[in-house]
Motif scaffolding. Structure first.
Motif, PDB file in Angstrom:
ATOM      1  N   MET A 134      49.710  34.237  35.772  1.00  0.00           N
ATOM      2  CA  MET A 134      48.483  34.276  36.568  1.00  0.00           C
ATOM      3  C   MET A 134      47.307  34.640  35.678  1.00  0.00           C
ATOM      4  SD  MET A 134      47.485  36.714  39.818  1.00  0.00           S
ATOM      5  CE  MET A 134      49.087  36.475  40.569  1.00  0.00           C
ATOM      6  N   LYS A 135      46.181  33.955  35.901  1.00  0.00           N
ATOM      7  CA  LYS A 135      44.943  34.279  35.190  1.00  0.00           C
ATOM      8  C   LYS A 135      43.880  34.687  36.207  1.00  0.00           C
ATOM      9  CE  LYS A 135      44.800  31.719  30.801  1.00  0.00           C
ATOM     10  NZ  LYS A 135      46.225  31.387  30.669  1.00  0.00           N
ATOM     11  N   ILE A 136      43.191  35.800  35.931  1.00  0.00           N
ATOM     12  CA  ILE A 136      42.105  36.268  36.780  1.00  0.00           C
ATOM     13  C   ILE A 136      40.852  36.452  35.942  1.00  0.00           C
ATOM     14  CG2 ILE A 136      41.254  38.194  38.173  1.00  0.00           C
ATOM     15  CD1 ILE A 136      44.018  38.607  39.259  1.00  0.00           C
ATOM     16  N   LEU A 137      39.769  35.822  36.380  1.00  0.00           N
ATOM     17  CA  LEU A 137      38.448  36.026  35.778  1.00  0.00           C
ATOM     18  C   LEU A 137      37.794  37.176  36.515  1.00  0.00           C
ATOM     19  CD1 LEU A 137      36.042  35.070  33.980  1.00  0.00           C
ATOM     20  CD2 LEU A 137      35.413  33.536  35.856  1.00  0.00           C
ATOM     21  N   SER A 138      37.591  38.299  35.820  1.00  0.00           N
ATOM     22  CA  SER A 138      37.083  39.511  36.459  1.00  0.00           C
ATOM     23  C   SER A 138      35.676  39.814  35.956  1.00  0.00           C
ATOM     24  CB  SER A 138      38.019  40.691  36.163  1.00  0.00           C
ATOM     25  OG  SER A 138      37.588  41.860  36.823  1.00  0.00           O
ATOM     26  N   ILE A 139      34.697  39.683  36.857  1.00  0.00           N
ATOM     27  CA  ILE A 139      33.284  39.862  36.506  1.00  0.00           C
ATOM     28  C   ILE A 139      32.830  41.203  37.067  1.00  0.00           C
ATOM     29  CG2 ILE A 139      31.000  38.827  36.604  1.00  0.00           C
ATOM     30  CD1 ILE A 139      32.393  36.169  37.379  1.00  0.00           C
ATOM     31  N   GLN A 140      32.783  42.217  36.216  1.00  0.00           N
ATOM     32  CA  GLN A 140      32.508  43.581  36.672  1.00  0.00           C
ATOM     33  C   GLN A 140      31.848  44.397  35.565  1.00  0.00           C
ATOM     34  OE1 GLN A 140      35.296  45.572  39.357  1.00  0.00           O
ATOM     35  NE2 GLN A 140      36.850  44.058  38.843  1.00  0.00           N
ATOM     36  N   ALA A 188      45.875  40.463  43.022  1.00  0.00           N
ATOM     37  CA  ALA A 188      47.000  39.919  42.257  1.00  0.00           C
ATOM     38  C   ALA A 188      48.248  39.766  43.119  1.00  0.00           C
ATOM     39  CB  ALA A 188      47.290  40.812  41.054  1.00  0.00           C
ATOM     40  N   HIS A 189      48.552  40.798  43.904  1.00  0.00           N
ATOM     41  CA  HIS A 189      49.757  40.735  44.737  1.00  0.00           C
ATOM     42  C   HIS A 189      49.630  39.677  45.830  1.00  0.00           C
ATOM     43  CE1 HIS A 189      51.807  43.983  42.799  1.00  0.00           C
ATOM     44  NE2 HIS A 189      50.941  44.902  43.158  1.00  0.00           N
ATOM     45  N   TYR A 190      48.432  39.544  46.397  1.00  0.00           N
ATOM     46  CA  TYR A 190      48.251  38.561  47.464  1.00  0.00           C
ATOM     47  C   TYR A 190      48.317  37.138  46.910  1.00  0.00           C
ATOM     48  CZ  TYR A 190      46.594  36.427  51.768  1.00  0.00           C
ATOM     49  OH  TYR A 190      46.494  35.662  52.899  1.00  0.00           O
ATOM     50  N   VAL A 191      47.700  36.916  45.760  1.00  0.00           N
ATOM     51  CA  VAL A 191      47.765  35.589  45.145  1.00  0.00           C
ATOM     52  C   VAL A 191      49.198  35.243  44.768  1.00  0.00           C
ATOM     53  CG1 VAL A 191      47.075  34.246  43.113  1.00  0.00           C
ATOM     54  CG2 VAL A 191      45.378  35.609  44.340  1.00  0.00           C
ATOM     55  N   ALA A 192      49.949  36.242  44.297  1.00  0.00           N
ATOM     56  CA  ALA A 192      51.329  35.995  43.862  1.00  0.00           C
ATOM     57  C   ALA A 192      52.275  35.726  45.029  1.00  0.00           C
ATOM     58  CB  ALA A 192      51.843  37.184  43.053  1.00  0.00           C
ATOM     59  N   THR A 193      52.037  36.397  46.175  1.00  0.00           N
ATOM     60  CA  THR A 193      53.007  36.325  47.268  1.00  0.00           C
ATOM     61  C   THR A 193      52.513  35.570  48.493  1.00  0.00           C
ATOM     62  OG1 THR A 193      52.260  38.393  48.319  1.00  0.00           O
ATOM     63  CG2 THR A 193      53.921  38.574  46.560  1.00  0.00           C
ATOM     64  N   GLY A 194      51.198  35.534  48.702  1.00  0.00           N
ATOM     65  CA  GLY A 194      50.669  34.966  49.926  1.00  0.00           C
ATOM     66  C   GLY A 194      51.015  35.776  51.149  1.00  0.00           C
ATOM     67  N   ALA A 218      51.570  42.624  49.847  1.00  0.00           N
ATOM     68  CA  ALA A 218      50.464  42.967  48.949  1.00  0.00           C
ATOM     69  C   ALA A 218      49.899  44.335  49.279  1.00  0.00           C
ATOM     70  CB  ALA A 218      49.375  41.904  49.029  1.00  0.00           C
ATOM     71  N   LEU A 219      49.769  44.637  50.567  1.00  0.00           N
ATOM     72  CA  LEU A 219      49.259  45.934  51.010  1.00  0.00           C
ATOM     73  C   LEU A 219      50.192  47.056  50.587  1.00  0.00           C
ATOM     74  CD1 LEU A 219      47.257  47.644  52.706  1.00  0.00           C
ATOM     75  CD2 LEU A 219      48.663  47.083  54.718  1.00  0.00           C
ATOM     76  N   GLU A 220      51.480  46.912  50.851  1.00  0.00           N
ATOM     77  CA  GLU A 220      52.442  47.968  50.534  1.00  0.00           C
ATOM     78  C   GLU A 220      52.518  48.224  49.032  1.00  0.00           C
ATOM     79  OE1 GLU A 220      55.547  47.451  54.305  1.00  0.00           O
ATOM     80  OE2 GLU A 220      55.939  46.382  52.424  1.00  0.00           O
ATOM     81  N   ARG A 221      52.522  47.175  48.243  1.00  0.00           N
ATOM     82  CA  ARG A 221      52.582  47.357  46.790  1.00  0.00           C
ATOM     83  C   ARG A 221      51.323  48.036  46.272  1.00  0.00           C
ATOM     84  NH1 ARG A 221      55.076  41.484  44.780  1.00  0.00           N
ATOM     85  NH2 ARG A 221      57.192  41.822  45.605  1.00  0.00           N
TER      86      ARG A 221
END
Length: 283
Positions: free
Chosen positions: A1-7, A227-233, A238-241
């Motif tokens: 997975m690749k994430i572009l993080s603008i912060q 990340a968890h939501y994108v990985a699992t849908g 995602a919430l629990e992790r």
């Protein structure tokens, strides 16, 4: 997975990209961090040094990434605190560029504005900019309860009113909403909750309320949930992790009696969350 993080980024401590990048990397995510400020420390100290990066310079960095031909590989764009008014347009443009190359990519926006105790702590124009221009193009938003209320012109407090506010937020454009720092008047004393909702339902998780303020914890939360939501849908997983990892990070920070997050020391909790909290479906 690749994430572009603008912060934002800080040299000392952990907020913005300086909070989000390492936990994502421990999950195995390839992060492309783009900085909007380069400060010595977060502004909560009352004094800091270093530049706010001009929007055109931020755009140039993103264009340079595009020149490398990697936009089609990006799975998500993540944004957080927006120090200046022009950054919103740069982020929106970056999202459009990524989605043009990868229509399956998502944009996760942490609409940082403030909280119930301190009110808004961003530049006066930022809340309206987030509400009117940025949030409508997001797929995932991660407001706290206060920010959710501002975005939707509502006053979420009970579970029912919070869910109503979530519906109002999704009507603006996002399909997934994570509400952090949910404080219902009828919750068990000494607890705090987090709620995640998408088209499949809504889930609520309850944890002990740790007596502390931790700058950057929201940045870690938004990054891990994305990340968890994108990985699992799966919003529940995602919430629990996310809650499992963030709680252990905060507990370790509290025990260390340190103002800054114990981000490095808690790294095992990102890679292998204990899953000590279960979310219950509330819709």
């Amino acid at each position: 997975m690749k994430i572009l993080s603008i912060q934002s980024a800080v040299a000392y401590g952990h907020v913005g990209n300086s909070a989000a990048v390492f936990p994502l990397q421990r999950l195995g995510v390839d992060v492309l961090p783009v900085y909007t400020v380069n400060f010595s420390n977060h502004t909560g100290y009352g004094a800091w040094r270093g530049p706010m990066i001009e929007p055109n310079d931020v755009r140039e960095v993103i264009t340079g990434i595009e020149d490398r031909g990697v936009m089609s590989q990006i799975d998500a764009v993540l944004s957080g605190y927006q120090g200046g008014e022009g950054i919103g347009d740069v982020i929106i443009d970056a999202v459009a560029r990524v989605k043009a190359e990868n229509p399956d990519a998502v944009y996760a926006c942490d609409p940082v504005m403030g909280n119930a105790k301190s009110g808004c702590f961003v530049a006066p124009a930022i809340p309206d900019l987030l509400r009117d221009k940025v949030v409508p193009v997001a797929d995932i938003i991660t407001p706290n309860q206060f920010e959710l209320g501002y975005l939707t012109g509502t006053e979420p407090d009970t579970l029912e009113s919070t869910l109503t506010s979530v519906d109002a937020a999704t009507a603006m454009g996002p399909s997934t909403v994570l509400v952090t720092s949910v404080e219902r008047p009828d919750r068990v004393e000494g607890t705090i909750e987090m709620l995640a909702a998408d088209a499949k339902g809504a889930w609520l998780v309850t944890t002990p309320h740790l007596p502390m303020k931790a700058n950057g914890s929201g940045d870690v939360t938004a990054a891990l949930f994305t990340a968890h939501y994108v990985a699992t849908g799966d919003a529940k997983i995602a919430l629990e992790r996310t809650v499992s990892s963030v709680f252990d990070l905060l507990q370790l920070t509290l025990e260390a009696d340190d103002r800054e997050l114990q981000l490095i020391q808690a790294q095992e909790s990102y890679a292998n969350p204990r899953m000590q909290f279960s979310a219950r479906q509330v819709r």
